[in-house]
Design a protein around this motif. Structure first.
Motif, PDB file in Angstrom:
ATOM      1  N   ASP A  38     -24.702 -35.104 -47.726  1.00 53.56           N
ATOM      2  CA  ASP A  38     -25.440 -35.984 -47.248  1.00 53.56           C
ATOM      3  C   ASP A  38     -24.331 -37.324 -46.384  1.00 53.56           C
ATOM      4  N   PRO A  39     -24.622 -37.233 -45.316  1.00 57.33           N
ATOM      5  CA  PRO A  39     -23.805 -38.530 -44.633  1.00 57.33           C
ATOM      6  C   PRO A  39     -23.983 -39.891 -45.080  1.00 57.33           C
ATOM      7  N   ASP A  40     -25.375 -40.130 -45.796  1.00 57.13           N
ATOM      8  CA  ASP A  40     -25.747 -41.547 -46.202  1.00 57.13           C
ATOM      9  C   ASP A  40     -24.655 -41.669 -47.397  1.00 57.13           C
ATOM     10  N   ASN A  41     -24.325 -40.494 -48.123  1.00 52.86           N
ATOM     11  CA  ASN A  41     -23.582 -40.683 -49.455  1.00 52.86           C
ATOM     12  C   ASN A  41     -22.285 -40.692 -49.238  1.00 52.86           C
ATOM     13  N   LEU A  42     -21.634 -40.426 -48.069  1.00 56.88           N
ATOM     14  CA  LEU A  42     -20.150 -40.449 -48.062  1.00 56.88           C
ATOM     15  C   LEU A  42     -19.575 -41.843 -48.532  1.00 56.88           C
ATOM     16  N   PRO A  43     -18.672 -41.908 -49.086  1.00 55.14           N
ATOM     17  CA  PRO A  43     -18.118 -43.237 -49.702  1.00 55.14           C
ATOM     18  C   PRO A  43     -16.984 -43.705 -48.689  1.00 55.14           C
ATOM     19  N   LEU A  44     -17.456 -43.899 -47.370  1.00 53.63           N
ATOM     20  CA  LEU A  44     -16.539 -44.234 -46.338  1.00 53.63           C
ATOM     21  C   LEU A  44     -15.858 -45.555 -46.384  1.00 53.63           C
ATOM     22  N   GLU A  45     -16.623 -46.634 -47.062  1.00 52.24           N
ATOM     23  CA  GLU A  45     -15.751 -47.941 -47.296  1.00 52.24           C
ATOM     24  C   GLU A  45     -14.752 -47.688 -48.309  1.00 52.24           C
ATOM     25  N   GLY A  46     -15.133 -47.106 -49.401  1.00 53.24           N
ATOM     26  CA  GLY A  46     -14.271 -46.757 -50.545  1.00 53.24           C
ATOM     27  C   GLY A  46     -12.821 -46.009 -49.913  1.00 53.24           C
ATOM     28  N   LEU A  47     -13.181 -45.001 -49.097  1.00 59.68           N
ATOM     29  CA  LEU A  47     -12.136 -44.251 -48.490  1.00 59.68           C
ATOM     30  C   LEU A  47     -11.134 -45.217 -47.538  1.00 59.68           C
ATOM     31  N   VAL A  48     -11.971 -46.093 -46.934  1.00 54.81           N
ATOM     32  CA  VAL A  48     -11.023 -46.900 -45.942  1.00 54.81           C
ATOM     33  C   VAL A  48     -10.184 -47.682 -46.788  1.00 54.81           C
ATOM     34  N   GLU A  49     -10.671 -48.565 -47.833  1.00 57.46           N
ATOM     35  CA  GLU A  49     -10.008 -49.180 -48.586  1.00 57.46           C
ATOM     36  C   GLU A  49      -8.734 -48.527 -49.269  1.00 57.46           C
ATOM     37  N   SER A  50      -9.262 -47.310 -49.942  1.00 59.50           N
ATOM     38  CA  SER A  50      -8.245 -46.618 -50.329  1.00 59.50           C
ATOM     39  C   SER A  50      -6.801 -46.145 -49.329  1.00 59.50           C
ATOM     40  N   LEU A  51      -7.447 -45.734 -48.255  1.00 57.43           N
ATOM     41  CA  LEU A  51      -6.196 -45.406 -47.127  1.00 57.43           C
ATOM     42  C   LEU A  51      -5.383 -46.673 -47.038  1.00 57.43           C
ATOM     43  N   GLN A  52      -6.068 -47.883 -46.741  1.00 60.70           N
ATOM     44  CA  GLN A  52      -5.263 -49.077 -46.650  1.00 60.70           C
ATOM     45  C   GLN A  52      -4.226 -49.388 -47.703  1.00 60.70           C
ATOM     46  N   THR A  53      -4.799 -49.134 -48.878  1.00 60.47           N
ATOM     47  CA  THR A  53      -4.025 -49.426 -50.214  1.00 60.47           C
ATOM     48  C   THR A  53      -2.837 -48.439 -50.096  1.00 60.47           C
ATOM     49  N   ALA A  54      -2.958 -47.218 -49.940  1.00 58.06           N
ATOM     50  CA  ALA A  54      -2.155 -46.186 -49.912  1.00 58.06           C
ATOM     51  C   ALA A  54      -1.167 -46.404 -48.693  1.00 58.06           C
ATOM     52  N   LEU A  55      -1.615 -46.742 -47.711  1.00 55.79           N
ATOM     53  CA  LEU A  55      -0.492 -46.763 -46.580  1.00 55.79           C
ATOM     54  C   LEU A  55       0.490 -47.737 -46.649  1.00 55.79           C
ATOM     55  N   GLU A  56      -0.193 -49.024 -47.391  1.00 54.78           N
ATOM     56  CA  GLU A  56       0.718 -50.227 -47.721  1.00 54.78           C
ATOM     57  C   GLU A  56       1.893 -49.728 -48.594  1.00 54.78           C
ATOM     58  N   ARG A  57       1.344 -49.010 -49.657  1.00 57.75           N
ATOM     59  CA  ARG A  57       2.520 -48.570 -50.504  1.00 57.75           C
ATOM     60  C   ARG A  57       3.363 -47.474 -50.103  1.00 57.75           C
ATOM     61  N   GLU A  58       2.897 -46.284 -49.268  1.00 56.18           N
ATOM     62  CA  GLU A  58       3.448 -45.345 -48.985  1.00 56.18           C
ATOM     63  C   GLU A  58       3.527 -44.878 -47.548  1.00 56.18           C
ATOM     64  N   GLY A  59       2.949 -45.774 -46.774  1.00 58.71           N
ATOM     65  CA  GLY A  59       2.735 -45.273 -45.369  1.00 58.71           C
ATOM     66  C   GLY A  59       4.089 -44.870 -44.775  1.00 58.71           C
ATOM     67  N   ARG A  60       5.240 -45.356 -45.295  1.00 61.07           N
ATOM     68  CA  ARG A  60       6.293 -45.434 -44.447  1.00 61.07           C
ATOM     69  C   ARG A  60       7.034 -43.774 -44.731  1.00 61.07           C
ATOM     70  N   ASP A  61       6.345 -42.832 -45.874  1.00 60.67           N
ATOM     71  CA  ASP A  61       6.652 -41.704 -45.963  1.00 60.67           C
ATOM     72  C   ASP A  61       6.133 -40.747 -44.865  1.00 60.67           C
ATOM     73  N   LEU A  62       4.974 -41.477 -44.106  1.00 65.98           N
ATOM     74  CA  LEU A  62       4.411 -40.456 -43.144  1.00 65.98           C
ATOM     75  C   LEU A  62       5.561 -40.009 -42.015  1.00 65.98           C
ATOM     76  N   ALA A  63       6.725 -40.625 -42.133  1.00 64.35           N
ATOM     77  CA  ALA A  63       7.790 -40.452 -40.958  1.00 64.35           C
ATOM     78  C   ALA A  63       8.500 -39.108 -41.559  1.00 64.35           C
ATOM     79  N   TYR A  64       8.233 -38.752 -42.758  1.00 67.47           N
ATOM     80  CA  TYR A  64       8.736 -37.307 -43.136  1.00 67.47           C
ATOM     81  C   TYR A  64       7.516 -36.319 -42.959  1.00 67.47           C
ATOM     82  N   TYR A  65       8.017 -35.118 -42.747  1.00 68.52           N
ATOM     83  CA  TYR A  65       7.014 -33.640 -43.072  1.00 68.52           C
ATOM     84  C   TYR A  65       6.858 -33.782 -44.311  1.00 68.52           C
ATOM     85  N   PRO A  66       5.413 -33.487 -44.856  1.00 71.82           N
ATOM     86  CA  PRO A  66       4.992 -33.363 -46.127  1.00 71.82           C
ATOM     87  C   PRO A  66       5.614 -32.384 -46.701  1.00 71.82           C
TER      88      PRO A  66
END
Ligand SMILES: Cc1ncc(COP(=O)(O)O)c(C=O)c1O
Length: 400
Positions: A38-66
């Motif tokens: 259900d699109p109304d049940n997708l945790p969009l806000e939570g995912l955005v916040e989680s992405l921000q937290t993770a990128l602040e912590r580990e975003g520089r690793d995106l420079a490497y191939y996973p």
């Protein structure tokens, strides 16, 4: 050749290449065909916040191939989840992240299949897996089921017959939790019998457990993987059904030798690190709560569909009440051709898949699968009611 002539690849295609038969998704007004959340049940806000937290912590690793096997911390989380929820003994090294469980399934199929090999499935089976099995040359053979899972005598007889014919059965694929499309879960005795019988024939079990978290009621049954200590069970799961298919994240658990072979079929390196970071951060803090909310909503949707089925098809068709998952399997009397009705019903507003699409042998034209997860409860109710009107209009409604 004049410059305007299109370049022809006709003589260049690899023998093994095929034209994709995947058409873009079409959506009827009442869309019960494909299992979207259900699109109304997708945790969009939570995912955005989680992405921000993770990128602040580990975003520089995106420079490497996973890493090809995927973000280590998310693999660790998966290993912990499977140990806790599915009683599986494993470490992060046993887990490979994949682009949805669809990729995990494809990798295992490719690692195990030579053209002409046989794989066994439940009587009706998830289309995507069947498509991949055939894509790589497998003969797909179904085993009879009841609402406990494989009928053990038929499983044994099928293995005996096929091996007697000199065929190589490479694995038994099963969706034991809230089976797609049938909706039941395999009982514990049947899980044990499945292992015993396949062991006699030296055949592995491929356990696709992507619906396990979507339980609304009833007792949990341990994973088939947890009942085996020999490495006979290959296991996959997905974030599609508990978060969103658009994340394209799933996972594969297999013994080392098979995992290494399967990995050789993984194209494009490791999974999308951007998505993996967001999911890793999100699931650690919010997954339980999110799944609870999602399941509460699914019960209401299921019940609305059940109410409409009872009012419109009571005494005419049969269905079982799913205790979880996303699917309602409805069986009309023999001779009701729901395959022939499918396009008409779609054009008149109701989308469903008929049983023959899920049957390796093309059986089940009198059955339909209805997905109740995407529309809201009222739409589920109205859509099933509308299906009855359409069937009446076209003279295919069986007598009650
Ligand atoms: C049983 C089963 N396995 C695997 C998949 C693939 O899902 P995904 O690739 O999104 O994880 C699906 C999708 O509906 C499914 O029903």
């Amino acid at each position: 050749m004049p410059a305007s002539q299109p370049f022809s690849y006709d003589k260049l295609f690899a023998k093994n290449s095929q034209v994709s038969t995947r058409a873009p998704s079409r959506h009827a007004k009442y869309d019960f065909a494909v299992a979207y959340p259900d699109p109304d049940n997708l945790p969009l806000e939570g995912l955005v916040e989680s992405l921000q937290t993770a990128l602040e912590r580990e975003g520089r690793d995106l420079a490497y191939y996973p890493e090809v096997n995927g973000l280590a911390s998310l693999r660790e989380w998966v290993a912990e989840k499977l140990a806790r929820d599915r009683n599986m003994k494993l470490t992060a090294d046993d887990v490979v992240l994949t682009a949805g469980s669809g990729e995990a399934i494809s990798m295992v199929i490719q690692a195990l299949t030579d053209p002409g090999d046989v794989c066994l499935t439940e009587e009706y089976v998830y289309l995507g897996t069947m498509r991949q099995m055939r894509r790589f040359g497998s003969e797909v053979v179904s085993v009879k089921c009841d609402d406990q899972g494989f009928i053990s005598s038929d499983l044994r007889a099928t293995l005996k017959k096929l091996t007697g014919q000199g065929k190589k059965v490479k694995y038994v694929y099963t969706i034991p939790s809230f089976q797609n499309p049938l909706g039941w879960s395999m009982s514990l005795p049947r899980r044990k019998e499945l292992l015993t019988i396949t062991k006699e024939y030296g055949v592995p079990v491929f356990e696709d457990d992507c619906y396990w978290d979507l339980r609304f009621e009833g007792e949990d049954v341990t994973s088939i993987h947890s009942l085996d200590e020999t490495g006979q069970v290959v296991y996959c799961g997905s974030f599609s059904k508990i978060l969103a298919p658009g994340m394209r994240l799933g996972y594969l658990v297999a013994p080392k030798g098979l995992l290494e072979r399967a990995l050789s079929f993984k194209a494009g390196g490791g999974v999308n690190q951007f998505a993996a970071l967001a999911v890793d951060e999100y699931v650690r803090h919010h997954l339980h709560e999110h799944v609870d909310v999602q399941n509460e909503a699914l019960i209401v949707k299921r019940d609305a569909m059940l109410a409409a089925l009872g009012e419109n098809f009571g005494g005419i068709a049969k269905w079982r009440v799913p205790k979880g998952g996303l699917y309602m399997w409805v069986t009309f009397p023999e001779g009701t051709d729901m395959a022939a009705m499918q396009e008409t019903a779609f054009n008149e507003g109701v989308g469903y898949y008929n049983g023959s699409q899920f049957s390796p042998e093309g059986r089940g034209k009198n059955c339909i699968r209805l997905c109740f997860g995407h529309p809201d409860a009222k739409t589920n109710y109205d859509g099933v009611t509308e299906l009855a009107r359409i069937m009446e209009r076209h003279g295919v409604m069986p007598a009650g």
